[in-house]
Scaffold this motif. Structure first.
Motif, mmCIF file in Angstrom:
data_model
loop_
_atom_site.group_PDB
_atom_site.id
_atom_site.type_symbol
_atom_site.label_atom_id
_atom_site.label_comp_id
_atom_site.label_asym_id
_atom_site.label_seq_id
_atom_site.Cartn_x
_atom_site.Cartn_y
_atom_site.Cartn_z
ATOM 1 N N GLY A 165 -9.529 7.667 -42.533
ATOM 2 C CA GLY A 165 -10.361 7.371 -43.691
ATOM 3 C C GLY A 165 -10.810 8.665 -44.340
ATOM 4 N N VAL A 166 -10.652 8.765 -45.657
ATOM 5 C CA VAL A 166 -10.986 9.987 -46.400
ATOM 6 C C VAL A 166 -12.449 9.936 -46.833
ATOM 7 C CG1 VAL A 166 -10.447 11.368 -48.438
ATOM 8 C CG2 VAL A 166 -8.609 10.196 -47.201
ATOM 9 N N SER A 167 -13.167 11.049 -46.667
ATOM 10 C CA SER A 167 -14.557 11.110 -47.109
ATOM 11 C C SER A 167 -14.620 11.150 -48.633
ATOM 12 C CB SER A 167 -15.250 12.344 -46.528
ATOM 13 O OG SER A 167 -14.738 13.526 -47.111
ATOM 14 N N PRO A 168 -15.707 10.642 -49.237
ATOM 15 C CA PRO A 168 -15.816 10.661 -50.703
ATOM 16 C C PRO A 168 -15.672 12.052 -51.312
ATOM 17 C CG PRO A 168 -17.471 9.199 -49.773
ATOM 18 C CD PRO A 168 -16.828 9.902 -48.619
ATOM 19 N N SER A 169 -16.186 13.077 -50.642
ATOM 20 C CA SER A 169 -16.099 14.436 -51.179
ATOM 21 C C SER A 169 -14.705 15.023 -51.048
ATOM 22 C CB SER A 169 -17.094 15.349 -50.458
ATOM 23 O OG SER A 169 -16.702 15.540 -49.101
ATOM 24 N N GLY A 170 -13.894 14.474 -50.143
ATOM 25 C CA GLY A 170 -12.577 15.036 -49.882
ATOM 26 C C GLY A 170 -12.599 16.239 -48.967
ATOM 27 N N ALA A 211 -14.512 4.306 -41.878
ATOM 28 C CA ALA A 211 -14.879 4.196 -43.296
ATOM 29 C C ALA A 211 -16.178 4.956 -43.527
ATOM 30 C CB ALA A 211 -15.041 2.732 -43.695
ATOM 31 N N TRP A 212 -16.148 5.928 -44.443
ATOM 32 C CA TRP A 212 -17.314 6.753 -44.750
ATOM 33 C C TRP A 212 -18.270 6.020 -45.684
ATOM 34 C CZ3 TRP A 212 -17.611 11.987 -43.043
ATOM 35 C CH2 TRP A 212 -16.451 12.474 -42.433
#
Length: 451
Positions: A165-170, A211-212
């Motif tokens: 899962g990718v963090s919102p900030s990337g 999931a972030w």
């Protein structure tokens, strides 16, 4: 002797008075200059932010938020992480563009002072890249830019990556990696791949579907525990990990509430996941208010939140005279109304795959196939009000899945598989904003964007 002492005393008093005057002068000058401006954490960010200002000290400063703005004008929300002020854009920033972060004069600073001058910092938005699993059968996590430069591995697990899962900030990716005891642990890996950290040691149990939360403070995931008496895996349950403290706990005390595939609402106030025991998508308010909302479904997957968090598009099985049909539904989370998605045209013999809401809320992306046509699923765009639908792909020798909108919604990434191939070797493709298609990787699966 007495005269000498008096002379010495006068000298000491004179020196002390001079020091006091000098200190007072320094304090006066400091007061006139005002609080020192904070430092910009990074001059480059992803499309979703955050931009960060680092203050001296270790506490948040109340009231600073009202003095912050972005140019070009952009709606933002703010939060504190210790003494760092995070500025998150409400909508994705334009990749490749420069923005100016402005802190107006008069903003509160440390020690009760205020800033006497305006602070301005230039920030560039980096282009989004693509992350995916490669090779598809025994994968690690890879990252690829869209400029033709070589792809780079982010993990070197020897093909043990389960999902991610990718963090919102990337800046980070949470990765589920198989361990030596047949379980799956949760790791955090930096976007460059040079830094990794074990987040949850799950032993013989399986921790998957990370999931972030939108503010990156929590990680939701599914944990399938193993019975201490039989050694058999039990029901999957949702757990929440506080990333600051490292403490994890089940979302529900009730062991009969199962859960997998957690998906956060855009504002982070609710969490949706599939509860296999209830046979429904379960939505829970994390603030503790109200009862859970259940959306019955036989599909075993969660739908897609609308960007405003008011609706969810999801799939369920519908019985027809011809055959069971996977149909698109819409739930209005404010009114409680649930209905088949209002599509204009005849889609009575059309089977749908997982919907994905566009970042601007205007479109749904979904895989479609006709029951009286080829078995492959093609990518379609559907207006949010159902008034228009059009195909994006029409190569019926290929089936399409695992599709995602880019942060701004101008491009799509997806997985493509040839139905005539003798081996399972999917490919990762991008449909760019100009309508052109770009192959990103071969023998690769489950792509997503890395802001």
């Amino acid at each position: 002797m007495s005269a000498r002492m008096k002379s010495f005393d006068r000298l000491v008093i004179t020196i002390l008075a001079g020091l006091a005057a000098a200190l007072l002068g320094v304090m006066l000058i400091g007061s006139l200059r005002g609080a020192r401006l904070p430092e910009l954490a990074a001059a480059e960010v992803g499309s979703r932010g955050p931009l960060e200002l680092i203050y001296a000290g270790d506490t948040a400063l109340t009231g600073v938020e009202a003095y912050v703005r972005l140019e070009p004008e952009t709606a933002v929300r703010t939060q504190w992480q210790g003494s760092t002020l995070q500025i998150w854009p409400e909508k994705a920033l334009a990749a490749g563009e420069n923005y100016t972060l402005i802190l107006a004069a008069g903003a509160p600073g440390p020690n009760g002072q205020v800033t006497r001058r305006e602070g301005r910092w230039e920030v560039k938005v980096r282009p989004a890249q693509v992350v995916y699993l490669h090779p598809a059968q025994s994968p690690d996590l890879w990252r690829a830019a869209l400029d033709g430069s070589p792809a780079q591995p982010l993990t070197q697990s020897g093909g043990k990556v389960f999902d991610f899962g990718v963090s919102p900030s990337g800046r980070w990716v949470a990765v589920s990696i198989r361990n030596d005891t047949a379980g799956v642990d949760l790791w955090r890996v930096s976007r460059e791949g040079g830094e990794s950290e074990l987040l949850v040691n799950c032993g013989k149990e399986m921790c998957t579907n990370p999931a972030w939360s939108p503010d990156e403070r929590q990680l939701a995931y599914s944990r399938r525990r193993v019975s201490s008496t039989t050694g058999q895996p039990g029901l999957p349950r949702i757990e929440l990990l506080d990333l600051a403290s490292g403490q994890a706990a089940p979302l529900y005390a009730d062991p009969e509430v199962s859960g997998f595939e957690p998906v956060w609402s855009p504002d982070g106030q609710r969490l949706a996941f599939f509860d296999g025991v209830a046979g429904a998508i379960r939505m829970v308010s994390l603030s503790g208010g109200g009862e859970d909302l259940l959306l019955p479904s036989e599909m075993g997957m969660v739908g897609s939140w609308s960007p405003d968090g008011r609706r969810m598009a999801y799939l369920d099985m519908q019985l027809t005279s011809a055959a069971p049909l996977v149909t698109l539904y819409e739930a209005n989370l404010e009114s409680g109304e649930v209905r088949p998605f209002p599509l204009k045209g005849d889609f009575s013999l059309t089977e749908f795959a997982q919907p994905e809401w566009s970042p601007d809320g205007e479109w749904l992306l979904a895989g479609l196939r006709s029951l009286d046509g080829p078995v492959s699923k093609q990518l379609w765009l559907i207006r949010a009000d159902g008034s228009e639908a059009r195909a994006l792909t029409d190569d019926f020798t290929q089936t399409h899945a695992a599709y995602r909108w880019s942060p701004q919604g101008e491009a799509l990434v997806y997985q493509q598989l040839s139905l005539g191939a003798s081996a399972y070797r999917p490919e990762v493709w991008v449909r760019q904003g100009d309508g052109q298609f770009l192959r990103v990787a071969e023998d690769a699966a489950l792509p997503n964007w890395l802001p």
